[in-house]
Design an enzyme around this catalytic site. Sequence first.
Site, PDB file in Angstrom:
ATOM      1  CG  MET A   1      -2.289  -5.259   0.534  1.00  0.00           C
ATOM      2  SD  MET A   1      -3.807  -5.083  -0.226  1.00  0.00           S
ATOM      3  CE  MET A   1      -4.281  -3.281   0.230  1.00  0.00           C
TER       4      MET A   1
ATOM      5  CG  LEU B   1       6.242  -0.237   1.679  1.00  0.00           C
ATOM      6  CD1 LEU B   1       7.711  -0.336   2.300  1.00  0.00           C
ATOM      7  CD2 LEU B   1       4.804  -1.034   2.358  1.00  0.00           C
TER       8      LEU B   1
ATOM      9  CD  GLU C   1       6.604   9.386   7.639  1.00  0.00           C
ATOM     10  OE1 GLU C   1       6.701   9.943   8.845  1.00  0.00           O
ATOM     11  OE2 GLU C   1       6.646  10.162   6.652  1.00  0.00           O
TER      12      GLU C   1
ATOM     13  CG  HIS D   1       3.256   0.894   5.091  1.00  0.00           C
ATOM     14  ND1 HIS D   1       2.860   1.483   4.053  1.00  0.00           N
ATOM     15  CD2 HIS D   1       2.342  -0.335   5.031  1.00  0.00           C
ATOM     16  CE1 HIS D   1       1.484   1.484   3.568  1.00  0.00           C
ATOM     17  NE2 HIS D   1       1.067   0.395   4.055  1.00  0.00           N
TER      18      HIS D   1
ATOM     19  N   GLY E   1      -0.727  -2.531  12.135  1.00  0.00           N
ATOM     20  CA  GLY E   1      -1.077  -2.115  12.407  1.00  0.00           C
ATOM     21  C   GLY E   1      -2.428  -1.093  13.469  1.00  0.00           C
TER      22      GLY E   1
ATOM     23  CE  LYS F   1      -6.254   4.092   8.350  1.00  0.00           C
ATOM     24  NZ  LYS F   1      -6.051   3.468   7.097  1.00  0.00           N
ATOM     25  CG  ASP F   2      -6.063  -1.835   8.803  1.00  0.00           C
ATOM     26  OD1 ASP F   2      -6.804  -1.314   7.961  1.00  0.00           O
ATOM     27  OD2 ASP F   2      -4.814  -1.337   8.439  1.00  0.00           O
TER      28      ASP F   2
ATOM     29  CB  VAL G   1       2.082   6.561  11.239  1.00  0.00           C
ATOM     30  CG1 VAL G   1       2.754   7.978  10.974  1.00  0.00           C
ATOM     31  CG2 VAL G   1       2.885   5.195  12.516  1.00  0.00           C
TER      32      VAL G   1
ATOM     33  CB  SER H   1      -4.239   5.176   4.423  1.00  0.00           C
ATOM     34  OG  SER H   1      -4.865   4.584   3.273  1.00  0.00           O
TER      35      SER H   1
HETATM   36  P1  AMP Z   1      -1.859  -2.407   4.418  1.00  0.00           P
HETATM   37  O1  AMP Z   1      -0.360  -2.106   2.938  1.00  0.00           O
HETATM   38  O2  AMP Z   1      -2.522  -0.752   3.929  1.00  0.00           O
HETATM   39  O3  AMP Z   1      -2.258  -3.799   4.134  1.00  0.00           O
HETATM   40  O4  AMP Z   1      -0.955  -2.363   5.434  1.00  0.00           O
HETATM   41  C1  AMP Z   1      -0.627  -3.319   6.271  1.00  0.00           C
HETATM   42  C2  AMP Z   1       0.230  -2.836   7.585  1.00  0.00           C
HETATM   43  O5  AMP Z   1      -0.031  -1.405   7.959  1.00  0.00           O
HETATM   44  C3  AMP Z   1      -1.212  -3.284   8.139  1.00  0.00           C
HETATM   45  O6  AMP Z   1      -0.659  -4.315   9.545  1.00  0.00           O
HETATM   46  C4  AMP Z   1      -1.747  -1.961   8.618  1.00  0.00           C
HETATM   47  O7  AMP Z   1      -2.747  -1.793   9.907  1.00  0.00           O
HETATM   48  C5  AMP Z   1      -0.716  -1.346   8.967  1.00  0.00           C
HETATM   49  N1  AMP Z   1      -0.659   0.451   8.902  1.00  0.00           N
HETATM   50  C6  AMP Z   1      -0.957   0.953   7.393  1.00  0.00           C
HETATM   51  N2  AMP Z   1      -1.916   2.618   7.685  1.00  0.00           N
HETATM   52  C7  AMP Z   1      -1.239   2.321   8.736  1.00  0.00           C
HETATM   53  C8  AMP Z   1      -0.709   3.958   9.900  1.00  0.00           C
HETATM   54  N3  AMP Z   1      -1.479   4.957   9.445  1.00  0.00           N
HETATM   55  N4  AMP Z   1      -0.143   3.550  11.119  1.00  0.00           N
HETATM   56  C9  AMP Z   1       0.276   2.103  11.703  1.00  0.00           C
HETATM   57  N5  AMP Z   1       0.467   0.980  10.720  1.00  0.00           N
HETATM   58  C10 AMP Z   1      -0.376   1.673   9.536  1.00  0.00           C
END
Ligand code: AMP
Length: 280
Positions: free
Chosen positions: A30, A33, A35, A37, A147, A149-150, A176, A185
Amino acid sequence: MKIVTTVSELVDIINDWQKNNQTIGLVATMGYLHEGHQSLIKKSAEENDRTVVSIFVNPTQFAPNEDLTSYPRDLENDCRLAENSGASLIFAPSAEEMYPNGFNSYVEVVGITDLLEGKSRPTHFRGVTTVVSKLFHLTCPTRAYFGQKDAQQVAVISQMVCDLNFPVQIVVCPIVREADGLAKSSRNTYLSKKERQAALVLSQTLSLAEELIKTGEWRVAAVIQKMTDFINNEPLAQIDYIEIVDAKTLNMAESFTQPVLILLAVKINQTRLIDNLLLV
Ligand code: AMP
């Protein structure tokens, strides 16, 4: 690195790559970005000839009371970070491009989407699986990177890929964190200095649980109670959920004899944050 905003431009490029038998990695984001991502993009660039990064704040995964309009956006900086991490192409569509007038189809995984995040955000995963299905069809990835994370999102997408025979390999990348433990995040940007300090309660609670289990606490309820007490000591924090579940099924764990996932969602004032720890 190319930047495209329309489905037709994207499909033309993907077709060219496929004609040349190139492997394609997809990192769906989303934007805004960081570290976390970047770690996914770097891994994809290592393992595939081409890496597509999608940047799309997906409206269907937000409930009306959530932060769709205020979600942070910075496409220019995202493009720079993605390129530095090895991306070949950015796909940054508008909401109208992804959901044109008359759009009326959804992809839904049932069961595991009722738990945890799904309980607090009932329409969230339907939006995630719908947009990820569209991205899979559009980019034909050999591998897609998500990630840890989710953690529940990984489980839901893996279930969808298996059930609907998507020809893609799901690669899960570790969480991360900032140096002090806070999981990176895009939503951390909402936190004031005081809230940023209070947000450490999430990772600290997970460390506390790990310590308790490693030193012999075998009662799941006792671990959850101590985590609850610890978070309740932080005045800015309000617990949404703390759960310890079987890492495979996401059903409530009854003991620590099998791998478990400890998950939490906590609001720091108005900002809802999630974190988790996998114990094998
Ligand atoms: P988002 O932009 O929040 O939808 O995240 C996009 C992708 O990045 C998803 O697969 C998340 O799980 C991953 N992601 C977000 N934050 C982290 C993090 N701190 N460590 C690893 N992956 C992450």
